[in-house]
Design a protein around this motif. Structure first.
Motif, mmCIF file in Angstrom:
data_model
loop_
_atom_site.group_PDB
_atom_site.id
_atom_site.type_symbol
_atom_site.label_atom_id
_atom_site.label_comp_id
_atom_site.label_asym_id
_atom_site.label_seq_id
_atom_site.Cartn_x
_atom_site.Cartn_y
_atom_site.Cartn_z
ATOM 1 N N THR A 16 33.564 2.677 -17.646
ATOM 2 C CA THR A 16 34.590 3.505 -18.257
ATOM 3 C C THR A 16 34.074 3.756 -19.925
ATOM 4 N N CYS A 48 31.741 6.493 -19.874
ATOM 5 C CA CYS A 48 32.567 7.702 -19.539
ATOM 6 C C CYS A 48 33.137 8.427 -20.879
ATOM 7 N N CYS A 82 38.879 8.738 -15.343
ATOM 8 C CA CYS A 82 38.730 7.112 -15.255
ATOM 9 C C CYS A 82 40.212 6.774 -14.280
ATOM 10 N N GLY A 126 40.378 7.822 -11.029
ATOM 11 C CA GLY A 126 39.196 7.246 -10.165
ATOM 12 C C GLY A 126 39.644 5.552 -9.793
ATOM 13 N N GLU A 127 40.301 5.146 -10.523
ATOM 14 C CA GLU A 127 41.231 3.838 -10.311
ATOM 15 C C GLU A 127 41.917 4.060 -9.265
ATOM 16 N N LEU A 141 42.090 6.375 -6.778
ATOM 17 C CA LEU A 141 41.228 6.481 -5.743
ATOM 18 C C LEU A 141 40.729 5.177 -4.957
ATOM 19 N N THR A 143 38.630 -2.223 -10.606
ATOM 20 C CA THR A 143 39.673 -1.111 -10.939
ATOM 21 C C THR A 143 40.633 -1.916 -12.066
#
Length: 245
Positions: A90, A93, A111, A114-115, A117, A148
């Motif tokens: 992260t 990113c 981000c 994405g967590e 998902l 996560t």
């Protein structure tokens, strides 16, 4: 070549710093509840380590080493590694973003998406295994849960003043007592975040007891709800714009 331009805050010199809107504070509360749910699964249903509280995991690692307990060592190391990888990813990113008090930047939102998902994928695996994963699956899920929480922690750091800690609230509680209650300036959102942690953990524990196959569903639902809350003003602006739906 020069770096890409950084996102700039919109504060006016001489005026009080902007405060996060209610939509962002609610988003933080929802993320805290999600972390409480993840910790419940991590500690009670996986290998008795935390997904987001690395201070405790370091102590648990030391205790496992002292007892010569290989399972405890493995679980703590997996949690530490997953959290570190999530936070580092992260940070990379969002490294060119400056936090503001008015909104979460696009990298922060990506981000967190994405967590969500990853949490959803974990929920599917959990359900397929009937809420009772074997040794290898527990290791994968433990690493994923910590991953996560590392992403979430890193995203909140990158969000700067528009966010607050969501996975480890000991410092939040201490600051609230010393600089809030002790100084006569309590922040009403701190008790709300603390209550959200309890509520998220309690709700997840209730699902684990009554319908364990579905326990993994609560964390991604809460993270998605946080994303919707954080993006609510932007969505309203798009709908209000000429030609918007």
């Amino acid at each position: 070549m020069s770096d890409a331009p950084r996102e700039q805050a919109t504060e006016v010199p001489g005026e009080p710093p902007a405060e996060p809107g209610t939509h962002l504070r609610v988003a933080v509360v929802l993320l805290v509840a999600a972390s409480g749910a993840v910790e419940t699964i991590s500690f009670t249903a996986l290998d008795h380590v935390f997904a987001g509280v690395m201070t405790s995991n370091l102590a648990l690692l030391g205790m496992a080493v002292g007892r010569a307990q290989a399972t405890g060592v493995t679980a703590a190391v997996l949690a530490l590694a997953g959290f570190g990888l999530g936070a580092a990813g992260t940070a990379r990113c969002a490294r060119r973003q400056e936090g503001t008090a008015t909104h979460w930047s696009r990298p922060v939102l990506l981000c967190l998406a994405g967590e969500a998902l990853l949490l959803a994928a974990g929920a599917v695996v959990w359900a397929v295994l009937g809420g009772a994963p074997g040794r290898a699956a527990r290791d994968v899920l433990q690493f994923g849960a910590a991953l996560t929480m590392g992403i979430q922690s890193g995203a909140m750091v990158a969000a700067g003043r528009a966010a607050a800690p969501t996975t480890y609230l000991t410092g939040t509680l201490a600051t609230y007592i010393v600089k809030g209650v002790g100084a006569g300036r309590p922040n009403r959102w701190v008790p709300v975040r603390l209550a959200a942690l309890i509520a998220g953990a309690a709700a997840c524990m209730a699902v684990l007891r009554t319908a364990p196959d579905w326990a993994g569903l609560l964390p991604p639902v809460l993270v998605v709800s946080a994303l919707l809350s954080a993006g609510a003003p932007a969505n309203r602006s798009r709908r209000a714009a000429p030609g918007g739906e």
